[in-house]
Design an enzyme around this catalytic site. Sequence first.
Site, PDB file in Angstrom:
ATOM      1  N   HIS A  16       0.831  -1.193   0.000  1.00 56.73           N
ATOM      2  CA  HIS A  16       0.000   0.000   0.000  1.00 56.73           C
ATOM      3  C   HIS A  16       0.870   1.250   0.000  1.00 56.73           C
ATOM      4  CE1 HIS A  16      -0.413   1.183   4.566  1.00 56.73           C
ATOM      5  NE2 HIS A  16       0.808   0.799   4.288  1.00 56.73           N
ATOM      6  N   CYS A  35       5.545   6.694   4.584  1.00 62.09           N
ATOM      7  CA  CYS A  35       4.490   5.818   4.058  1.00 62.09           C
ATOM      8  C   CYS A  35       3.853   6.402   2.799  1.00 62.09           C
ATOM      9  CB  CYS A  35       3.426   5.567   5.121  1.00 62.09           C
ATOM     10  SG  CYS A  35       4.034   4.552   6.470  1.00 62.09           S
ATOM     11  N   HIS A  41       4.955   0.264  -0.321  1.00 62.93           N
ATOM     12  CA  HIS A  41       5.700  -0.658   0.542  1.00 62.93           C
ATOM     13  C   HIS A  41       4.707  -1.716   1.013  1.00 62.93           C
ATOM     14  CE1 HIS A  41       3.857   2.290   3.233  1.00 62.93           C
ATOM     15  NE2 HIS A  41       3.778   1.309   4.102  1.00 62.93           N
ATOM     16  N   HIS A  43       3.320  -4.827   3.954  1.00 66.96           N
ATOM     17  CA  HIS A  43       3.251  -5.285   5.342  1.00 66.96           C
ATOM     18  C   HIS A  43       2.802  -6.741   5.351  1.00 66.96           C
ATOM     19  CE1 HIS A  43       3.666  -1.282   7.075  1.00 66.96           C
ATOM     20  NE2 HIS A  43       2.739  -0.839   6.237  1.00 66.96           N
ATOM     21  N   ASP A  78      -4.375 -10.726  -0.179  1.00 66.44           N
ATOM     22  CA  ASP A  78      -3.044 -11.329  -0.149  1.00 66.44           C
ATOM     23  C   ASP A  78      -2.314 -11.137  -1.478  1.00 66.44           C
ATOM     24  OD1 ASP A  78      -0.962 -12.721   1.122  1.00 66.44           O
ATOM     25  OD2 ASP A  78      -1.565 -14.594   0.156  1.00 66.44           O
ATOM     26  N   HIS A  79      -1.114 -10.563  -1.384  1.00 65.12           N
ATOM     27  CA  HIS A  79      -0.280 -10.271  -2.550  1.00 65.12           C
ATOM     28  C   HIS A  79      -0.968  -9.336  -3.538  1.00 65.12           C
ATOM     29  CE1 HIS A  79       2.061 -13.460  -0.774  1.00 65.12           C
ATOM     30  NE2 HIS A  79       3.067 -13.079  -1.513  1.00 65.12           N
ATOM     31  N   GLU A 122      -0.477  -4.198  11.907  1.00 63.12           N
ATOM     32  CA  GLU A 122       0.137  -3.748  10.650  1.00 63.12           C
ATOM     33  C   GLU A 122       1.657  -3.832  10.720  1.00 63.12           C
ATOM     34  OE1 GLU A 122      -0.919  -0.040   7.843  1.00 63.12           O
ATOM     35  OE2 GLU A 122       0.169   0.505   9.655  1.00 63.12           O
TER      36      GLU A 122
HETATM   37 NI    NI Z   1       2.423   1.048   5.593  1.00 69.33          NI
END
Ligand code: NI
Length: 142
Positions: A16, A35, A41, A43, A78-79, A122
């Site tokens: 995200h 961010c 990036h 998580h 996911d992914h 997160e």
């Molecule tokens: Ni983040």
Amino acid sequence: MSHVSVTRRYRFCAAHRLHTDHLTAEENWAAFGKCNNPNGHGHNYVVLVTVAGDAGREARQLEELDRVAEDTIVRRFDHHDMNLDPAFADMTTTGENLVKLIWDLLVVRLPAGRLLKVGVIETRDNYFEFAGAGQLIGGSHG
Ligand code: NI
């Protein structure tokens, strides 16, 4: 009504970028810091789903919860790049917004009153929690 609750843990990895088109580049940077990096990036998100226990039906109930969580949460995110998810078209992909979205996705798929709380881890130090909009006034959301 049972007073026992059960929490299951689910995991997904997603990318995200914290950014909103409603702010200028400088304002975005001020609000979100690193961010807001244009490259995004990722998580390793952990989702904790707490449901009301149902005496005698626990095994069946958790199977059902696993299926719903896989269908509506894990497979969806996911992914994936969460910024491309339609639900985030006009909403920043913050942990606060994500935990509420996950609540909304789950609550409509579970029996009324079953879902008690959703938590999203997160990062090592960031945990978000949502227990439904009606919780504080005694009603149950959804
Ligand atoms: Ni983040």
